[in-house]
Structure formats: C-alpha cells, structure tokens
Design a protein around this motif. Structure first.
Motif, PDB file in Angstrom:
ATOM      1  N   ILE A  37      59.241 -39.981   7.912  1.00  0.00           N
ATOM      2  CA  ILE A  37      57.459 -40.438   7.673  1.00  0.00           C
ATOM      3  C   ILE A  37      57.324 -41.222   6.792  1.00  0.00           C
ATOM      4  N   GLU A  38      58.825 -40.992   5.541  1.00  0.00           N
ATOM      5  CA  GLU A  38      58.106 -42.197   4.388  1.00  0.00           C
ATOM      6  C   GLU A  38      58.941 -43.253   4.526  1.00  0.00           C
ATOM      7  N   VAL A  39      60.441 -43.273   5.288  1.00  0.00           N
ATOM      8  CA  VAL A  39      61.439 -43.841   5.733  1.00  0.00           C
ATOM      9  C   VAL A  39      59.899 -45.308   6.929  1.00  0.00           C
ATOM     10  N   ALA A  40      59.617 -43.760   8.453  1.00  0.00           N
ATOM     11  CA  ALA A  40      58.905 -45.007   8.990  1.00  0.00           C
ATOM     12  C   ALA A  40      57.846 -45.886   8.580  1.00  0.00           C
ATOM     13  N   ARG A  41      56.630 -45.328   7.265  1.00  0.00           N
ATOM     14  CA  ARG A  41      55.357 -46.204   7.044  1.00  0.00           C
ATOM     15  C   ARG A  41      56.377 -47.323   5.906  1.00  0.00           C
ATOM     16  N   GLU A  42      57.077 -47.237   5.461  1.00  0.00           N
ATOM     17  CA  GLU A  42      57.886 -48.427   4.617  1.00  0.00           C
ATOM     18  C   GLU A  42      58.056 -49.995   5.797  1.00  0.00           C
ATOM     19  N   ILE A  43      58.636 -49.003   6.582  1.00  0.00           N
ATOM     20  CA  ILE A  43      59.397 -50.094   7.754  1.00  0.00           C
ATOM     21  C   ILE A  43      57.791 -50.984   8.230  1.00  0.00           C
ATOM     22  N   ALA A  44      56.770 -49.922   9.069  1.00  0.00           N
ATOM     23  CA  ALA A  44      55.627 -49.912   9.446  1.00  0.00           C
ATOM     24  C   ALA A  44      54.719 -51.020   8.889  1.00  0.00           C
ATOM     25  N   LYS A  45      55.164 -50.935   7.055  1.00  0.00           N
ATOM     26  CA  LYS A  45      54.440 -51.789   6.271  1.00  0.00           C
ATOM     27  C   LYS A  45      54.744 -53.008   6.239  1.00  0.00           C
ATOM     28  N   ASN A  46      56.443 -53.025   6.102  1.00  0.00           N
ATOM     29  CA  ASN A  46      57.081 -54.311   6.518  1.00  0.00           C
ATOM     30  C   ASN A  46      56.512 -55.425   7.676  1.00  0.00           C
ATOM     31  N   GLN A  47      56.325 -54.581   8.653  1.00  0.00           N
ATOM     32  CA  GLN A  47      56.312 -54.965   9.464  1.00  0.00           C
ATOM     33  C   GLN A  47      54.919 -55.715  10.329  1.00  0.00           C
ATOM     34  N   LYS A  48      53.996 -55.063   9.204  1.00  0.00           N
ATOM     35  CA  LYS A  48      52.757 -54.725   9.450  1.00  0.00           C
ATOM     36  C   LYS A  48      52.628 -54.535  11.129  1.00  0.00           C
ATOM     37  N   SER A  49      53.092 -53.180  11.735  1.00  0.00           N
ATOM     38  CA  SER A  49      53.216 -52.585  12.736  1.00  0.00           C
ATOM     39  C   SER A  49      51.838 -50.869  12.608  1.00  0.00           C
ATOM     40  N   GLU A  50      52.216 -50.438  13.753  1.00  0.00           N
ATOM     41  CA  GLU A  50      51.823 -48.693  14.118  1.00  0.00           C
ATOM     42  C   GLU A  50      52.484 -48.075  13.338  1.00  0.00           C
ATOM     43  N   LEU A  51      52.209 -46.877  12.692  1.00  0.00           N
ATOM     44  CA  LEU A  51      53.394 -46.000  12.314  1.00  0.00           C
ATOM     45  C   LEU A  51      52.434 -44.768  13.344  1.00  0.00           C
ATOM     46  N   PHE A  52      53.592 -43.577  13.780  1.00  0.00           N
ATOM     47  CA  PHE A  52      52.953 -42.737  15.351  1.00  0.00           C
ATOM     48  C   PHE A  52      53.639 -41.478  14.127  1.00  0.00           C
ATOM     49  N   ILE A  53      53.583 -40.614  13.680  1.00  0.00           N
ATOM     50  CA  ILE A  53      53.281 -38.701  13.341  1.00  0.00           C
ATOM     51  C   ILE A  53      53.651 -38.367  14.490  1.00  0.00           C
ATOM     52  N   HIS A  54      54.730 -37.766  15.181  1.00  0.00           N
ATOM     53  CA  HIS A  54      54.608 -36.975  15.640  1.00  0.00           C
ATOM     54  C   HIS A  54      54.886 -36.051  15.363  1.00  0.00           C
ATOM     55  N   ARG A  55      54.447 -34.829  16.192  1.00  0.00           N
ATOM     56  CA  ARG A  55      54.298 -32.811  16.150  1.00  0.00           C
ATOM     57  C   ARG A  55      55.797 -32.241  16.711  1.00  0.00           C
ATOM     58  N   GLN A  56      55.939 -31.237  16.544  1.00  0.00           N
ATOM     59  CA  GLN A  56      57.840 -30.644  16.780  1.00  0.00           C
ATOM     60  C   GLN A  56      57.976 -31.043  18.276  1.00  0.00           C
ATOM     61  N   ASP A  57      56.763 -30.497  19.071  1.00  0.00           N
ATOM     62  CA  ASP A  57      56.663 -30.380  20.306  1.00  0.00           C
ATOM     63  C   ASP A  57      56.564 -31.571  21.184  1.00  0.00           C
ATOM     64  N   GLY A  58      56.673 -33.229  19.947  1.00  0.00           N
ATOM     65  CA  GLY A  58      56.698 -34.813  20.527  1.00  0.00           C
ATOM     66  C   GLY A  58      55.386 -35.565  20.678  1.00  0.00           C
ATOM     67  N   ARG A  59      54.164 -33.886  21.208  1.00  0.00           N
ATOM     68  CA  ARG A  59      52.495 -34.940  20.889  1.00  0.00           C
ATOM     69  C   ARG A  59      52.453 -35.941  19.298  1.00  0.00           C
ATOM     70  N   ILE A  60      51.802 -36.353  19.306  1.00  0.00           N
ATOM     71  CA  ILE A  60      51.136 -38.008  18.707  1.00  0.00           C
ATOM     72  C   ILE A  60      50.594 -36.810  17.739  1.00  0.00           C
ATOM     73  N   ARG A  61      50.979 -36.368  16.181  1.00  0.00           N
ATOM     74  CA  ARG A  61      49.535 -35.649  15.840  1.00  0.00           C
ATOM     75  C   ARG A  61      48.440 -36.638  14.329  1.00  0.00           C
ATOM     76  N   LYS A  62      49.400 -37.902  14.495  1.00  0.00           N
ATOM     77  CA  LYS A  62      48.671 -39.250  13.597  1.00  0.00           C
ATOM     78  C   LYS A  62      49.375 -40.309  13.500  1.00  0.00           C
ATOM     79  N   ARG A  63      48.638 -40.952  13.346  1.00  0.00           N
ATOM     80  CA  ARG A  63      48.667 -42.983  13.817  1.00  0.00           C
ATOM     81  C   ARG A  63      48.181 -43.536  12.434  1.00  0.00           C
ATOM     82  N   ASP A  64      49.117 -44.593  11.713  1.00  0.00           N
ATOM     83  CA  ASP A  64      48.062 -44.820  10.550  1.00  0.00           C
ATOM     84  C   ASP A  64      48.644 -46.537  11.356  1.00  0.00           C
ATOM     85  N   SER A  65      48.171 -47.331  10.841  1.00  0.00           N
ATOM     86  CA  SER A  65      47.444 -48.260  10.773  1.00  0.00           C
ATOM     87  C   SER A  65      48.130 -49.478   9.551  1.00  0.00           C
TER      88      SER A  65
END
Length: 75
Positions: A37-65
């Motif tokens: 999540i930490e790495v994905a968040r930094e990439i999303a911030k740099n690209q001004k994009s969305e971050l999707f955090i998934h559960r172990q089963d693959g479903r999305i549990r949280k989304r950050d803009s």
C-alpha cells in the motif's frame, strides 16, 4: 507518463503486489499488505491517479484518490 490507477493486490506467488491498471506484470512484490500500500500510494500520488486497496480475496476494500478530482470517492 500516463496516469494509471494503482492496485495493491494479493500476489499469485504469495505476499502482496503493486500493479498498474492494465499492466500484465507487477511493479513490485511485498511480504506485507501495508508495504504494498505504501509503495502504491506513492506511485498514485506521483501520477495523480487512484489507489485501489484489495482484500485477500481480491475484492476492493478501499479506494483513495490522489488526482485532481475535487470530489474524490470516500471509503
């Protein structure tokens, strides 16, 4: 660099991975979800994009803009 939404998802070989939307390959692989999540968040911030955090089963549990959306999604 194009804006690609970032996903912190379970890696098929164990652990967690970071993957850009539409990519076949993972950007990185991690032993913990929080590390991915930490790495994905930094990439999303740099690209001004969305971050999707998934559960172990693959479903999305949280989304950050991290884009320029004045009304980003919550939760």
């Amino acid at each position: 660099m194009p804006r690609k939404n970032q996903h912190a998802i379970p890696h098929p070989e164990g652990g967690w991975g970071v993957k850009g939307a539409g990519n076949e390959r993972f950007t990185s692989r991690h032993t913990t979800q929080s590390s991915a999540i930490e790495v994905a968040r930094e990439i999303a911030k740099n690209q001004k994009s969305e971050l999707f955090i998934h559960r172990q089963d693959g479903r999305i549990r949280k989304r950050d803009s991290h884009g320029n959306d004045p009304f980003p999604p919550k939760g």
